[in-house]
Design an enzyme around this catalytic site. Sequence first.
Site, PDB file in Angstrom:
ATOM      1  N   GLU A  79      -5.170   3.185   4.701  1.00 34.39           N
ATOM      2  CA  GLU A  79      -4.561   2.071   3.982  1.00 34.39           C
ATOM      3  C   GLU A  79      -4.946   2.085   2.508  1.00 34.39           C
ATOM      4  OE1 GLU A  79      -3.943  -2.178   5.637  1.00 34.39           O
ATOM      5  OE2 GLU A  79      -5.779  -2.264   4.438  1.00 34.39           O
TER       6      GLU A  79
ATOM      7  N   HIS B  49       0.837  -1.200   0.000  1.00 34.42           N
ATOM      8  CA  HIS B  49       0.000   0.000   0.000  1.00 34.42           C
ATOM      9  C   HIS B  49       0.873   1.251   0.000  1.00 34.42           C
ATOM     10  CE1 HIS B  49      -3.564  -2.389   1.065  1.00 34.42           C
ATOM     11  NE2 HIS B  49      -2.819  -2.985   1.982  1.00 34.42           N
TER      12      HIS B  49
END
Length: 422
Positions: free
Chosen positions: A392, A307
Amino acid sequence: MQCIVNRRDQFSAVGRYWFPELSEIENLEKFGAYSKFPGHGHNYVLFISMIGELDEYGMVLNLSDVKHVIKEEVTGQLDFSYLNDVWTEFQQTLPTTENMARVIWERLAPHLPLVRVQLFEHPQLWADYQGEGKQANLTIRTHFSAAHRLAPNLSADKYGRCTQTHGHNYHLEMTVAGEIDSRTGMIVDVAALNRVVEDYVVKIFDHSCVNEDIPYFADIVPTTENISRYIHGLLESPIDGLGVKLSNVKLFESHQLWADYSGQDMEGYLSISTHFSSAHRLAHPDLSLAKNTEIYGKCARVNGHGHNYQLEVTIKGDIDSSTGMVIDLGALNQIITDYVIEPFDHTFLNKDVAFFNQVVPTAENIALYISNTLRSPIQDLGATLYKVKLVESPNNACEIYAADSESISVNTAVSQPVLAIV
């Protein structure tokens, strides 16, 4: 430990502000273009915030299940709908953004542990509802461009080129609180609210040199913290005149730095946004691949995934009368870099960060680790860590309020691994 998890969703819908007992001219006078037939539409963005204790697997909720609940109870019904007709709640009270947030809360509350429903009509207007009867918050966003410099008495070595005159494209978010009218669905006339902000703030600050053109800052350092506090003072009385209360002023100096002021004397909040790119795998080493896959789904795949994490660190403290700052900004940036960015950026968290050799690096656990790591060095700078928010992905985020995690030490978390999923 309690943790807040956030789920983002969206829908597109059409609505009309119209009272059948009024004439077309009267509706136009009352609601402007919002009254025009057949209605107006928006790409609504919805954020659902939920709170809870971590269960035996470290989860507040399975966000896959949350996604299905939101679709079944809200977005599946509202997407591509005519709002005035789709739900009976909008036939007596208009489908304003604040009223929609309230009704969405009522429909989701039996299924989810809600703490907030936030609904964006567009990027310059949104509502927050927290389950308090007809009380809601409404936020408008605007901007101005201005120059400023930090006071010459501040050390150039410590504050760098900010002691020279320079400029910013400031973005201002102004939040008001009030009661939703049972007929109009509004807490305030948004057009009147925009006029107040334009007249009392934008006209004064836009294309100005704050130090020279605004007398208040002849002797007051025009930091982001002090400017937000001054704007709050300018707006409080005229907003009271609209029948609502000024709740908060948020001033962005850039997309990486902003201040909040809510009228608490000299107490202010300062936030820094930064990022790091990391890989991770959601799998506990003591569990089988089959069990990890059952708990974490595709996030348990053996080679991991990654991420671009967005990290927001918010601190609170008193605005210093000399520097105009809540904290030494350079020192705060250095702490975040040394304690978080350098150890985390371009790593495989499970393997490269010792803490996550045994603790599953979910967003919740990463945010908790960051909170526990930053609290003490920030306190040494004379301020208090207030919140860590870790995004995220565009749809999933979590928040740790530092006061809620004080009793959880890093050592304890290492010796008793926590499993979590987002």
